[in-house]
Motif scaffolding. Structure first.
Motif, PDB file in Angstrom:
ATOM      1  N   HIS A 108     -29.399 -45.200  25.129  1.00 13.65           N
ATOM      2  CA  HIS A 108     -29.513 -45.767  26.472  1.00 13.65           C
ATOM      3  C   HIS A 108     -28.810 -44.881  27.501  1.00 13.65           C
ATOM      4  O   HIS A 108     -28.883 -45.141  28.698  1.00 13.65           O
ATOM      5  N   GLN A 109     -28.164 -43.819  27.036  1.00  6.65           N
ATOM      6  CA  GLN A 109     -27.399 -42.936  27.918  1.00  6.65           C
ATOM      7  C   GLN A 109     -28.310 -41.822  28.451  1.00  6.65           C
ATOM      8  O   GLN A 109     -28.381 -40.721  27.901  1.00  6.65           O
ATOM      9  N   GLU A 110     -28.988 -42.102  29.536  1.00  4.09           N
ATOM     10  CA  GLU A 110     -29.998 -41.174  30.044  1.00  4.09           C
ATOM     11  C   GLU A 110     -29.418 -39.803  30.383  1.00  4.09           C
ATOM     12  O   GLU A 110     -30.007 -38.768  30.053  1.00  4.09           O
ATOM     13  N   ASP A 111     -28.264 -39.777  31.049  1.00  2.00           N
ATOM     14  CA  ASP A 111     -27.662 -38.503  31.444  1.00  2.00           C
ATOM     15  C   ASP A 111     -27.343 -37.632  30.233  1.00  2.00           C
ATOM     16  O   ASP A 111     -27.596 -36.420  30.230  1.00  2.00           O
ATOM     17  N   ALA A 114     -35.608 -40.179  23.769  1.00  2.00           N
ATOM     18  CA  ALA A 114     -36.174 -41.459  24.184  1.00  2.00           C
ATOM     19  C   ALA A 114     -35.035 -42.340  24.666  1.00  2.00           C
ATOM     20  O   ALA A 114     -33.987 -42.416  24.019  1.00  2.00           O
ATOM     21  N   CYS A 115     -35.240 -42.981  25.807  1.00  2.00           N
ATOM     22  CA  CYS A 115     -34.184 -43.780  26.413  1.00  2.00           C
ATOM     23  C   CYS A 115     -34.562 -45.258  26.395  1.00  2.00           C
ATOM     24  O   CYS A 115     -35.628 -45.640  26.904  1.00  2.00           O
ATOM     25  N   VAL A 116     -33.702 -46.077  25.820  1.00  2.00           N
ATOM     26  CA  VAL A 116     -33.943 -47.521  25.777  1.00  2.00           C
ATOM     27  C   VAL A 116     -32.626 -48.238  25.476  1.00  2.00           C
ATOM     28  O   VAL A 116     -31.758 -47.704  24.782  1.00  2.00           O
ATOM     29  N   ASP A 117     -32.488 -49.434  26.015  1.00  2.00           N
ATOM     30  CA  ASP A 117     -31.335 -50.288  25.721  1.00  2.00           C
ATOM     31  C   ASP A 117     -31.656 -51.066  24.450  1.00  2.00           C
ATOM     32  O   ASP A 117     -32.561 -51.907  24.438  1.00  2.00           O
ATOM     33  N   LEU A 118     -30.933 -50.787  23.388  1.00  2.00           N
ATOM     34  CA  LEU A 118     -31.241 -51.390  22.090  1.00  2.00           C
ATOM     35  C   LEU A 118     -31.030 -52.902  22.056  1.00  2.00           C
ATOM     36  O   LEU A 118     -31.485 -53.569  21.122  1.00  2.00           O
ATOM     37  N   ARG A 119     -30.356 -53.438  23.052  1.00  2.00           N
ATOM     38  CA  ARG A 119     -30.195 -54.897  23.123  1.00  2.00           C
ATOM     39  C   ARG A 119     -31.505 -55.585  23.513  1.00  2.00           C
ATOM     40  O   ARG A 119     -31.642 -56.802  23.321  1.00  2.00           O
ATOM     41  N   ASP A 120     -32.436 -54.817  24.052  1.00  2.00           N
ATOM     42  CA  ASP A 120     -33.743 -55.348  24.446  1.00  2.00           C
ATOM     43  C   ASP A 120     -34.706 -55.202  23.266  1.00  2.00           C
ATOM     44  O   ASP A 120     -35.264 -54.129  23.030  1.00  2.00           O
ATOM     45  N   TRP A 121     -34.891 -56.269  22.513  1.00  5.15           N
ATOM     46  CA  TRP A 121     -35.672 -56.250  21.276  1.00  5.15           C
ATOM     47  C   TRP A 121     -37.104 -55.759  21.503  1.00  5.15           C
ATOM     48  O   TRP A 121     -37.586 -54.853  20.825  1.00  5.15           O
ATOM     49  N   ASP A 122     -37.808 -56.359  22.458  1.00  3.21           N
ATOM     50  CA  ASP A 122     -39.227 -56.061  22.648  1.00  3.21           C
ATOM     51  C   ASP A 122     -39.460 -54.647  23.168  1.00  3.21           C
ATOM     52  O   ASP A 122     -40.343 -53.931  22.671  1.00  3.21           O
ATOM     53  N   THR A 123     -38.678 -54.229  24.162  1.00  2.99           N
ATOM     54  CA  THR A 123     -38.853 -52.875  24.707  1.00  2.99           C
ATOM     55  C   THR A 123     -38.500 -51.822  23.665  1.00  2.99           C
ATOM     56  O   THR A 123     -39.171 -50.792  23.553  1.00  2.99           O
ATOM     57  N   THR A 124     -37.470 -52.087  22.885  1.00  8.34           N
ATOM     58  CA  THR A 124     -37.096 -51.162  21.813  1.00  8.34           C
ATOM     59  C   THR A 124     -38.235 -50.999  20.825  1.00  8.34           C
ATOM     60  O   THR A 124     -38.563 -49.882  20.405  1.00  8.34           O
ATOM     61  N   ARG A 125     -38.876 -52.089  20.473  1.00 10.08           N
ATOM     62  CA  ARG A 125     -40.003 -52.015  19.533  1.00 10.08           C
ATOM     63  C   ARG A 125     -41.133 -51.160  20.118  1.00 10.08           C
ATOM     64  O   ARG A 125     -41.729 -50.331  19.419  1.00 10.08           O
ATOM     65  N   GLU A 126     -41.422 -51.359  21.385  1.00  9.56           N
ATOM     66  CA  GLU A 126     -42.494 -50.593  22.028  1.00  9.56           C
ATOM     67  C   GLU A 126     -42.174 -49.102  22.022  1.00  9.56           C
ATOM     68  O   GLU A 126     -43.033 -48.269  21.699  1.00  9.56           O
ATOM     69  N   GLN A 135     -22.932 -59.075  22.038  1.00  7.61           N
ATOM     70  CA  GLN A 135     -23.344 -57.692  22.271  1.00  7.61           C
ATOM     71  C   GLN A 135     -23.086 -56.821  21.049  1.00  7.61           C
ATOM     72  O   GLN A 135     -23.897 -55.954  20.704  1.00  7.61           O
ATOM     73  N   THR A 136     -21.946 -57.051  20.402  1.00  7.50           N
ATOM     74  CA  THR A 136     -21.602 -56.271  19.214  1.00  7.50           C
ATOM     75  C   THR A 136     -22.630 -56.489  18.108  1.00  7.50           C
ATOM     76  O   THR A 136     -23.111 -55.531  17.487  1.00  7.50           O
ATOM     77  N   MET A 137     -22.984 -57.740  17.884  1.00  6.43           N
ATOM     78  CA  MET A 137     -23.958 -58.043  16.841  1.00  6.43           C
ATOM     79  C   MET A 137     -25.360 -57.559  17.221  1.00  6.43           C
ATOM     80  O   MET A 137     -26.122 -57.091  16.362  1.00  6.43           O
ATOM     81  N   GLN A 138     -25.696 -57.626  18.506  1.00  7.48           N
ATOM     82  CA  GLN A 138     -27.008 -57.166  18.949  1.00  7.48           C
ATOM     83  C   GLN A 138     -27.215 -55.687  18.655  1.00  7.48           C
ATOM     84  O   GLN A 138     -28.280 -55.280  18.163  1.00  7.48           O
ATOM     85  N   VAL A 139     -26.212 -54.874  18.972  1.00  9.95           N
ATOM     86  CA  VAL A 139     -26.358 -53.428  18.809  1.00  9.95           C
ATOM     87  C   VAL A 139     -26.087 -52.991  17.376  1.00  9.95           C
ATOM     88  O   VAL A 139     -26.831 -52.187  16.811  1.00  9.95           O
ATOM     89  N   LEU A 178     -31.855 -53.730  12.435  1.00 13.26           N
ATOM     90  CA  LEU A 178     -32.963 -54.447  11.798  1.00 13.26           C
ATOM     91  C   LEU A 178     -34.271 -54.128  12.516  1.00 13.26           C
ATOM     92  O   LEU A 178     -35.285 -53.795  11.886  1.00 13.26           O
ATOM     93  N   ASN A 179     -34.250 -54.212  13.831  1.00 17.59           N
ATOM     94  CA  ASN A 179     -35.445 -53.993  14.638  1.00 17.59           C
ATOM     95  C   ASN A 179     -36.047 -52.613  14.401  1.00 17.59           C
ATOM     96  O   ASN A 179     -37.234 -52.466  14.069  1.00 17.59           O
ATOM     97  N   ILE A 180     -35.227 -51.589  14.548  1.00  9.64           N
ATOM     98  CA  ILE A 180     -35.714 -50.208  14.425  1.00  9.64           C
ATOM     99  C   ILE A 180     -36.136 -49.900  12.995  1.00  9.64           C
ATOM    100  O   ILE A 180     -37.160 -49.254  12.755  1.00  9.64           O
ATOM    101  N   THR A 181     -35.360 -50.381  12.038  1.00  5.19           N
ATOM    102  CA  THR A 181     -35.680 -50.111  10.631  1.00  5.19           C
ATOM    103  C   THR A 181     -37.001 -50.757  10.235  1.00  5.19           C
ATOM    104  O   THR A 181     -37.785 -50.168   9.476  1.00  5.19           O
ATOM    105  N   GLN A 182     -37.272 -51.949  10.738  1.00  5.57           N
ATOM    106  CA  GLN A 182     -38.555 -52.583  10.438  1.00  5.57           C
ATOM    107  C   GLN A 182     -39.716 -51.688  10.843  1.00  5.57           C
ATOM    108  O   GLN A 182     -40.664 -51.481  10.071  1.00  5.57           O
TER     109      GLN A 182
END
Length: 244
Positions: free
Chosen positions: A39-42, A57-69, A102-106, A112-116
């Motif tokens: 998520h650190q674009e710079d 690739a830049c994305v906030d991993l807390r966002d489940w749906d956008t991360t999947r896309e 937040q800790t558990m989300q990231v 889990l999301n990315i590995t799936q």
């Protein structure tokens, strides 16, 4: 291991700073087609400017749906390093719901999301891949004021074992490394106080903290075919901390 990963595509989350950046660069040196996600674009742009052939690739991993896309759009991979992490230290009695969530989300849910996504594509394309999750010595030993962090890493170790069990029959290995304090830029700042540092150092038989390349070396080994019979393992990179 010169060009050991040639023609292999590997995704590294948290790949533009700390251990993740070190891993992405070392994989690039070994011939891999590397994609760094963060998520650190710079910092991603800085990495891209230094190593133009590393994809970002830049994305906030807390966002489940956008991360999947985003991850789905990146194609298939032979390896995955789940290195992105979140930490904000709070003691038990002051741990807030927001920081815990937040800790558990990231540190758990995003992995889990990315590995799936990555594992499904490995299976579809009959890729016998390797996944390395970055855990911590805090998954197996209590660390003061690390309630949410230790909890998340304990959950990650358990999740990794289930991943190894279920993906093993598909030829996909899943392991963790469990480092002690690693001297990233953040690590150096966090442990700059000599009194605080000595408390931790006194518990490490080797008497020092780890360097980024020492964590990276363990990751590279577990990703490689040199570790072809290693699956479901939590590998300490801790100078003996967990042995005491």
């Amino acid at each position: 291991m010169t060009k050991f990963f040639e023609n292999k595509s590997i995704l590294v989350t948290g790949g533009c700073s700390g251990i993740g950046r070190g891993t992405a660069i070392e994989l690039w040196r070994l011939g891999a087609n590397v994609t760094a996600l963060s998520h650190q674009e710079d910092n991603l742009i800085k990495l891209k400017n230094e190593y133009p052939s590393i994809e970002i690739a830049c994305v906030d991993l807390r966002d489940w749906d956008t991360t999947r896309e985003v991850v789905k759009s990146l194609g298939e991979f032979h390896g995955l390093v789940n290195c992105a992490g979140f930490i904000e230290n709070q003691p038990l009695l002051d741990c807030s719901p927001d920081i815990f969530d937040q800790t558990m989300q990231v540190n758990v849910k995003a992995i889990l999301n990315i590995t799936q996504i990555v594992a499904k594509k490995m299976i579809t394309n009959k890729i016998k891949g390797s996944i390395v999750n970055i855990s911590s010595q805090g998954s197996m030993a209590a660390l003061k004021d690390h309630l949410a962090y230790c909890t998340s890493k304990g959950a990650l170790d358990a999740m990794t074992r289930v991943m190894a069990l279920e993906l093993g029959p598909c030829g996909i290995r899943v392991n963790t490394i469990n480092p002690t304090v690693i001297m990233t830029d953040l690590g150096r700042r966090a442990w700059a106080d000599p009194v605080k540092a000595q408390t931790m150092l006194s518990k490490i038989p080797l008497g020092r903290f780890g360097e980024v390349e020492e964590a990276v070396n363990a990751i590279i080994f577990l990703l490689s075919d040199k570790a072809s019979m290693i699956n479901g393992v939590n590998l300490p990179v801790d100078g003996g901390f967990l042995a005491t």
